[in-house]
Design an enzyme around this catalytic site. Structure first.
Site, PDB file in Angstrom:
ATOM      1  N   SER A 193       0.828  -1.196   0.000  1.00 33.50           N
ATOM      2  CA  SER A 193       0.000   0.000   0.000  1.00 33.50           C
ATOM      3  C   SER A 193       0.872   1.261   0.000  1.00 33.50           C
ATOM      4  O   SER A 193       1.695   1.437  -0.880  1.00 33.50           O
ATOM      5  CB  SER A 193      -0.957  -0.052   1.198  1.00 33.50           C
ATOM      6  OG  SER A 193      -1.974   0.904   1.094  1.00 33.50           O
ATOM      7  N   ASP A 427      -7.741  -5.683  -6.457  1.00 31.58           N
ATOM      8  CA  ASP A 427      -7.622  -4.482  -5.630  1.00 31.58           C
ATOM      9  C   ASP A 427      -8.030  -3.268  -6.456  1.00 31.58           C
ATOM     10  O   ASP A 427      -7.466  -3.014  -7.522  1.00 31.58           O
ATOM     11  CB  ASP A 427      -6.186  -4.323  -5.149  1.00 31.58           C
ATOM     12  CG  ASP A 427      -5.948  -3.011  -4.421  1.00 31.58           C
ATOM     13  OD1 ASP A 427      -6.905  -2.498  -3.808  1.00 31.58           O
ATOM     14  OD2 ASP A 427      -4.806  -2.517  -4.469  1.00 31.58           O
ATOM     15  N   HIS A 480      -6.173  -6.049  -2.037  1.00 29.66           N
ATOM     16  CA  HIS A 480      -5.134  -5.100  -1.647  1.00 29.66           C
ATOM     17  C   HIS A 480      -4.138  -5.735  -0.675  1.00 29.66           C
ATOM     18  O   HIS A 480      -2.938  -5.520  -0.773  1.00 29.66           O
ATOM     19  CB  HIS A 480      -5.799  -3.877  -0.999  1.00 29.66           C
ATOM     20  CG  HIS A 480      -4.895  -2.716  -0.793  1.00 29.66           C
ATOM     21  ND1 HIS A 480      -4.337  -2.004  -1.829  1.00 29.66           N
ATOM     22  CD2 HIS A 480      -4.446  -2.123   0.347  1.00 29.66           C
ATOM     23  CE1 HIS A 480      -3.595  -1.020  -1.352  1.00 29.66           C
ATOM     24  NE2 HIS A 480      -3.642  -1.067  -0.024  1.00 29.66           N
TER      25      HIS A 480
END
Length: 503
Positions: A193, A427, A480
């Site tokens: 991330s 994601d 994600h």
């Protein structure tokens, strides 16, 4: 006389042998004792049984301005071959979100079963797909103010990309002094991330330290980033093609966006483009932004706070930036993947509050890490000192002050460091379409053509290998947080890549 000389010579050889053995034993004893006893974890509330390997945790104190910063780490020794296996630093993103997200929900040594009622202590079971199966791994709460890390001066909660990289590098130098037995192990940096920024900026700091001979000399080999924020334009322009490719928007909407925006979704060139992007926003607004295949956990106004959105990267301005993003009602620029979904009512800098992340279940972590018996067991400061644990810290005021990460990647790969960039293909927060595009933009020669990679005789995803030890990897059906949604596949590519084997 000959026999006498032979006898003396033989005795000298034996004496040297005994001395070498004694020295080796002394070094072994000192190595074993190098790890601080006060950091040893003997048992954990919620877990019954013997820990699968040695666990250590505690604080590393570094200088702040003013005061000190206390950075909390949890270190797990490899279950395979600790003296030879790599040491891997794991960083969750946010920015300002705790790496215990990775520890508890992704690739830590345990699977956490939430207690009933939810505030009660979770039950811990061994995780068969823990990354500690094949590596020594450090989970670090960074920057200061995140998770269990804290300072006695709230001014130390004001930070940014460059300061965070500098502080984490200082942490590493101190950590290896405390654990010198791991200094010769290959060292890798990893994260996901917003760690798409954390990882390459930290790697650059580590390399600078190596180049000037900073001690201890870290045996840095490379890094890996999952679904990482990288570049404003590549990340921002990726969403519309992703939404169309996944069947989330119609051909009419997609074609209208192409005509009115000309591919510039990050920086809408006209009012017509803006209106069409709003149609995209409306079409995907009910989805779990972190995994479009999964329901949105805790989807309620009381949990998510006012002003939240489930939109992907850049629809709204996020965080605090030294170079503010253009103010628009809808945009696709570089974003802080968790900040866009934070509880805005509980996030003022300097407060003890944090926030939940929309669609993310953090109840087991909140219950476990705010339990005083757990904090004592892992050598963490009590709530009265470090504050409550939140998955993301509202008290941190964070500035994005670096820009695109592409120059960092180019520089690090030119120096010979190994890089793995991986993406869960479901994601919507940091779509793989942008990651695939920027990795291709480096212009490196393809040495491993686009191909499927396998787990248990099944296609687990797709891979593209480039020159300069650079690999792009896609994980089929992952979100994600890749290791949370596809733990078996994650351990497979992680272990093979670290071991230098083909994925």
């Amino acid at each position: 006389m000959i026999f006498e000389n032979f006898y003396i010579h033989a005795n000298m050889i034996i004496l040297k042998f005994i001395c070498s053995i004694t020295l080796a034993l002394l070094l072994t004893v000192s190595t074993v004792r190098a790890a601080p006893k006060k950091s040893v974890i003997s048992s954990l509330p919620g877990f019954v049984g013997t820990l699968p390997s040695k666990h250590y945790a505690g604080y590393m104190t570094i200088d702040g301005s003013p005061g000190e910063k206390n950075l909390f780490y949890y270190f797990i020794v490899s279950e395979r071959n600790p003296s030879k296996d790599p040491v891997v630093l794991w960083l969750n993103g946010g920015p300002a979100c705790s790496s215990f997200d990775g520890f508890i929900y992704e690739h830590g040594p345990f699977k956490f079963q939430a207690g009933k009622p939810k505030e009660s202590l979770p039950t811990l079971h061994l995780n068969p797909f823990s990354w500690s199966k094949v590596s020594n791994i450090i989970y670090l709460d960074s920057p200061c103010g995140v998770g269990l890390s804290y300072s006695n001066n709230p001014k130390n909660y004001v930070t940014g990309d460059l300061q965070t990289a500098s502080d984490t590098h200082t942490f590493l130098l101190k950590w290896f002094k405390l654990y010198p037995e791991f200094l010769s192990n290959p060292f890798y940096i990893s994260g996901e991330s917003y760690a798409g920024v954390y990882v390459p900026t930290l790697a650059s700091e580590v390399v600078k330290g190596i180049q000037i001979g900073e001690k201890p000399l870290i045996n840095f080999k490379g890094y890996m980033v999952g679904n990482g924020v990288t570049d404003d334009k590549f990340d921002g322009n990726a969403f519309v093609p992703f939404a169309f490719g996944m069947g989330l928007i119609s051909s009419d909407i997609y074609e209208a966006c192409q005509i009115t925006c000309g591919g510039k979704f990050y920086d809408p060139p006209s009012e017509g483009c803006q209106k069409n992007l709003e149609k995209v926003e409306q079409a995907v607004s009910g989805l779990n932004v972190y995994d479009i295949l999964e329901p949105c956990y805790g989807n309620s106004e009381t949990r998510n706070g006012s002003g939240n959105t489930n939109m992907p990267l850049g629809f709204h301005q996020m965080g605090v930036n030294k170079k503010p993003l253009p103010k628009r009602t809808s945009m696709f620029g570089r974003a802080s993947p968790f900040w866009s979904t934070r509880d805005t009512e509980a996030s003022s800098p300097g407060s003890q509050d944090g926030y939940h992340v929309k669609c993310v279940d953090d109840e087991a972590a909140v219950a476990w890490l705010n339990n005083e018996a757990v904090r004592k067991a892992i050598h963490a400061a009590p709530v009265s000192v470090a504050g409550s644990w939140w998955i993301c810290a509202g008290r941190v005021s964070y500035s994005g002050d670096t820009g695109s990460m592409i120059p960092y990647h180019k520089n690090l790969t030119s120096l010979g460091y190994r890089v793995l960039i991986y993406s869960g293909d479901h994601d919507m927060r940091v779509p793989f379409t942008g990651t695939e595009a920027w990795t291709r933009s480096l212009g490196y020669k393809t040495i491993d053509e686009w191909r499927p990679w396998m787990t248990d005789d099944q296609v687990a995803g797709y891979l593209l290998g480039y020159d300069n030890n650079f690999t792009f990897l896609k994980i089929k059906g992952a979100g994600h947080m890749v290791a949370q949604t596809k733990p078996r596949e994650a351990l497979e590519f992680y272990s093979r890549w670290l071991d230098g084997k083909p994925i």
